[in-house]
Design an enzyme around this catalytic site. Structure first.
Site, PDB file in Angstrom:
ATOM      1  N   LYS A   1      48.747  45.102  31.969  1.00 55.20           N
ATOM      2  CA  LYS A   1      49.497  44.011  32.602  1.00 55.20           C
ATOM      3  C   LYS A   1      48.731  42.700  32.469  1.00 55.20           C
ATOM      4  CE  LYS A   1      47.389  45.454  36.943  1.00 55.20           C
ATOM      5  NZ  LYS A   1      47.581  45.889  38.330  1.00 55.20           N
TER       6      LYS A   1
ATOM      7  N   ARG B   1      52.533  47.742  50.182  1.00 58.64           N
ATOM      8  CA  ARG B   1      53.026  46.757  49.216  1.00 58.64           C
ATOM      9  C   ARG B   1      54.307  47.317  48.625  1.00 58.64           C
ATOM     10  NH1 ARG B   1      49.273  44.823  44.209  1.00 58.64           N
ATOM     11  NH2 ARG B   1      49.600  46.999  43.605  1.00 58.64           N
TER      12      ARG B   1
ATOM     13  N   ARG C   1      44.325  55.289  36.260  1.00 59.33           N
ATOM     14  CA  ARG C   1      44.724  53.946  35.822  1.00 59.33           C
ATOM     15  C   ARG C   1      43.605  52.920  36.000  1.00 59.33           C
ATOM     16  NH1 ARG C   1      48.487  55.252  39.805  1.00 59.33           N
ATOM     17  NH2 ARG C   1      47.606  53.526  40.977  1.00 59.33           N
TER      18      ARG C   1
ATOM     19  N   CYS D   1      36.663  19.605  33.277  1.00 55.44           N
ATOM     20  CA  CYS D   1      37.932  18.900  33.076  1.00 55.44           C
ATOM     21  C   CYS D   1      39.029  19.879  32.661  1.00 55.44           C
ATOM     22  CB  CYS D   1      37.771  17.832  31.994  1.00 55.44           C
ATOM     23  SG  CYS D   1      36.415  16.683  32.315  1.00 55.44           S
ATOM     24  N   MET D   2      40.205  19.348  32.447  1.00 54.22           N
ATOM     25  CA  MET D   2      41.343  20.178  32.043  1.00 54.22           C
ATOM     26  C   MET D   2      41.111  20.830  30.681  1.00 54.22           C
ATOM     27  SD  MET D   2      45.292  19.025  31.466  1.00 54.22           S
ATOM     28  CE  MET D   2      45.518  18.378  33.114  1.00 54.22           C
ATOM     29  N   ASP D   3      40.567  20.052  29.725  1.00 55.33           N
ATOM     30  CA  ASP D   3      40.465  20.522  28.350  1.00 55.33           C
ATOM     31  C   ASP D   3      39.034  20.600  27.842  1.00 55.33           C
ATOM     32  OD1 ASP D   3      43.372  20.076  28.244  1.00 55.33           O
ATOM     33  OD2 ASP D   3      42.775  17.971  28.237  1.00 55.33           O
TER      34      ASP D   3
HETATM   35  C1  LIG Z   1      46.487  46.686  38.548  1.00 53.05           C
HETATM   36  C2  LIG Z   1      46.707  48.088  38.945  1.00 53.05           C
HETATM   37  C3  LIG Z   1      45.769  49.069  38.599  1.00 53.05           C
HETATM   38  C4  LIG Z   1      44.414  48.768  38.009  1.00 53.05           C
HETATM   39  O1  LIG Z   1      43.545  48.342  39.026  1.00 53.05           O
HETATM   40  P1  LIG Z   1      42.002  48.019  38.734  1.00 53.05           P
HETATM   41  O2  LIG Z   1      41.464  47.612  40.048  1.00 53.05           O
HETATM   42  O3  LIG Z   1      41.984  46.909  37.740  1.00 53.05           O
HETATM   43  O4  LIG Z   1      41.380  49.262  38.192  1.00 53.05           O
HETATM   44  C5  LIG Z   1      46.106  50.380  38.857  1.00 53.05           C
HETATM   45  N1  LIG Z   1      47.274  50.701  39.460  1.00 53.05           N
HETATM   46  C6  LIG Z   1      48.173  49.771  39.832  1.00 53.05           C
HETATM   47  C7  LIG Z   1      49.434  50.185  40.499  1.00 53.05           C
HETATM   48  C8  LIG Z   1      47.926  48.431  39.607  1.00 53.05           C
HETATM   49  O5  LIG Z   1      48.802  47.509  39.989  1.00 53.05           O
END
Ligand SMILES: *Cc1c(COP(=O)(O)O)cnc(C)c1O
Length: 352
Positions: A34, A126, A205, A295-297
């Protein structure tokens, strides 16, 4: 045209991290890509990851990311982690994207050819269904033959005290016990580093850890290497005389004649403006301070006494003297925000 700032993404560092994290988790990975793969480049990272033996699939946050990834046809499952709108369900299911389900309403809207990952809210509050409700939703999805996975997300897995994560995992296990076997996943990077293999899990994950970073108290649990080296080009060199000041609002005044390199990266590219007067970069073989307001750039660096020419490159962070962790600290933020904040003027380039 030549990019003024280039993020080099190391294929070998990513592969190394994925292998070590998968080994520690005891399961294959559902790699979070992501937010443009945490700023490293969605397509570039996904191509490397999809070819990696320890990666089961790729996880994204938005339907746009899911559609973009599915179009690459990388041969590994794409899992969407946040709820799409009802209108997006059909097109995403057509693309084979695995869809999150966190309510009975969402479950009922799911097309018959969809594959669902049930999202269980075990304490983060969440997304997802609370455990009691999740069981009914999961059974409904299983009856329809669309339930592929179930997952939860820890609220506090980056903390030294693991009691919240342990309680959240127990709640998740209770839901799994009431469902037919599914691909179960819970740990993010902090979870893998804290717990290693968790009973009953099929996937893990790790996001930030895959890109090379661990919370301070978990460093060394798994050997991780930063994947990105961020470089900016020297676009101009000049001298500020003693007593002259540099950049907006004249925050910094030269105590002596100072040779200054102007680098082609600023806060619009994601370098934290809050790092003003704190940040250093690696240039001409030395760690040197930035001067005045970022700065910005552009940002300015003291190169007095160094052999630096226009067209040389400074390293803003990488595997050596300066890490993203340093930049995040100077900018009063976290590695996640620095990496995901990199702008689209920054070129991403895959290196071995
Ligand atoms: C972003 C995310 C992760 C990864 O989390 P990290 O802290 O970067 O390891 C895993 N599961 C879900 C649902 C996430 O949104």
């Amino acid at each position: 045209m030549l990019a003024r700032a280039v993020a080099h993404v190391s294929q070998s560092a990513l592969g190394h991290n994925l292998q070590n994290l998968s080994r520690r988790a005891g399961v294959p990975l559902l790699l979070p890509v992501k937010a443009d793969a945490y700023g490293h480049g969605l397509e570039l990272v996904s191509r490397v990851a999809a070819a990696h033996p320890d990666v089961w699939g790729l996880a994204v946050a938005t339907p746009q990311e899911a559609a973009q990834l599915a179009a690459l046809n990388l041969g590994k499952p794409v899992v969407l982690l946040t709820p799409p709108t009802p209108e997006e369900l059909g097109p995403l299911a057509d693309l084979g994207v695995r869809l999150p389900v966190g309510s009975m309403q969402e479950a009922e809207l799911l097309p018959a050819h969809a594959r669902a990952h049930l999202k269980v809210d075990t304490g983060m509050n969440r997304l997802g269904a609370r455990p009691a409700e999740a069981i009914g939703i999961g059974q409904h999805l299983a009856q329809r033959g669309v339930l592929e996975g179930a997952y939860t997300h820890f609220s506090s897995a980056d903390e030294p005290d693991t009691s919240d994560s342990e309680e959240e995992f127990r709640r998740f296990q209770a839901v799994l016990a009431a469902l037919p076997p599914v691909l179960a996943h819970a740990s993010n990077g902090g979870g893998i580093l804290s717990f290693g293999k968790l009973p009953g899990m099929s996937l893990a994950r790790p996001g930030l850890a895959s890109y090379g970073f661990a919370p301070a108290h978990l460093q060394g649990v798994v050997d991780l290497t930063p994947v990105m080296t961020m470089r900016a080009r020297v676009n101009q060199i000049h001298t500020a005389l003693a007593g002259e000041s540099v950049s907006y609002n004249r925050l910094w005044t030269a105590p002596r004649d100072t040779r200054i390199a102007v680098l082609g990266m600023g806060y619009a590219d994601g370098y934290p403006r809050n790092a003003t007067l704190k940040a250093s970069v690696l240039i001409g073989g030395e760690v040197r301070p930035t001067l005045g307001r970022i700065c910005m750039d552009q940002m300015m660096v003291d190169i007095t006494g160094l052999d630096v020419q226009v067209g040389d490159w400074a390293e803003l962070w990488g595997t050596g003297d300066i890490s993203v962790t340093d930049v995040a600290r100077w900018g009063d933020t976290i590695e996640y925000e620095v990496l995901t904040g990199l702008g689209n003027r920054v070129e991403r380039a895959l290196v071995p």
